[in-house]
Design a protein around this motif. Structure first.
Motif, mmCIF file in Angstrom:
data_model
loop_
_atom_site.group_PDB
_atom_site.id
_atom_site.type_symbol
_atom_site.label_atom_id
_atom_site.label_comp_id
_atom_site.label_asym_id
_atom_site.label_seq_id
_atom_site.Cartn_x
_atom_site.Cartn_y
_atom_site.Cartn_z
ATOM 1 N N ASP A 171 107.928 58.483 12.260
ATOM 2 C CA ASP A 171 107.128 57.934 11.168
ATOM 3 C C ASP A 171 106.972 56.414 11.210
ATOM 4 N N TYR B 162 120.010 56.993 1.377
ATOM 5 C CA TYR B 162 118.610 57.350 1.186
ATOM 6 C C TYR B 162 117.742 56.127 1.466
ATOM 7 N N ASP C 269 111.599 57.934 2.939
ATOM 8 C CA ASP C 269 111.714 59.085 2.053
ATOM 9 C C ASP C 269 112.619 60.151 2.658
ATOM 10 N N ARG C 270 113.774 59.715 3.123
ATOM 11 C CA ARG C 270 114.752 60.641 3.691
ATOM 12 C C ARG C 270 116.117 59.979 3.753
ATOM 13 N N ASP C 271 117.134 60.810 3.914
ATOM 14 C CA ASP C 271 118.479 60.302 4.132
ATOM 15 C C ASP C 271 118.573 59.781 5.556
ATOM 16 N N LEU C 272 119.292 58.688 5.724
ATOM 17 C CA LEU C 272 119.405 58.060 7.035
ATOM 18 C C LEU C 272 120.877 57.831 7.363
#
Length: 169
Positions: free
Chosen positions: A32, A140, A145-148
């Motif tokens: 992304d 987060y 828009d995701r856990d990293l």
């Protein structure tokens, strides 16, 4: 010839482009990056213009090819970017050596940094220079828009012990 120097106010555009290219490479495992490119460009531009006094630049034959920052002027390396086209030429090692010297000269005993856990190349680089992973966390990321998954690395730069156990008498 490799040369390390403090950033200058007029370095902003070239440092932004180096950071952006390195960021794209580092973030490739996450994906992304195309959707985040404009935001990343703005973030680099704003950071460099605001914190240029905390940035150290590495050059080869007069060309700026990487930079690092200690945003808080403490033991934390907040940014470390080498142009992907210039990797494995000793630039990162020279830059890291200077950053570590600056940290020690300013009275700190260790250096610390963090990166996402998929950034295997950076993790390998820092581990090869004596850094150890000390923590793993999942945070987060609103931009993604995701856990990293993130790792924290550190290295002791000053040996404060005499090798004995307990207090000296």
């Amino acid at each position: 010839m490799i040369h390390v120097r403090n950033a200058r106010e007029g370095d902003a555009d070239i440092l932004m482009n180096i950071g952006l290219r390195a960021w794209q490479k580092a973030m490739a495992p996450i994906g992304d990056t195309d959707a985040l490119l404009d935001s990343a460009r703005d973030a680099f531009s704003n950071f460099i213009r605001e914190f240029w006094l905390t940035i150290t630049v590495v050059e080869q034959n007069g060309a700026s090819l990487g930079w690092a920052a200690r945003e808080g002027l403490d033991e934390t390396i907040s940014d470390f970017w080498i142009d992907p086209a210039s990797l494995r030429q000793g630039l990162g090692s020279a830059l890291l050596s200077q950053i570590e010297k600056d940290i020690v000269d300013q009275g700190f005993e260790k250096a610390a940094l963090q990166t996402h856990s998929g950034n295997a190349e950076a993790i390998g680089f820092f581990k090869s220079h004596g850094y150890q992973i000390h923590w793993l966390s999942v945070v987060y990321s609103p931009k993604l828009d995701r856990d990293l998954p993130t790792v924290g690395l550190s290295k002791t730069l000053v040996n404060t012990g005499d090798g004995t156990y307990g207090p000296g008498i």
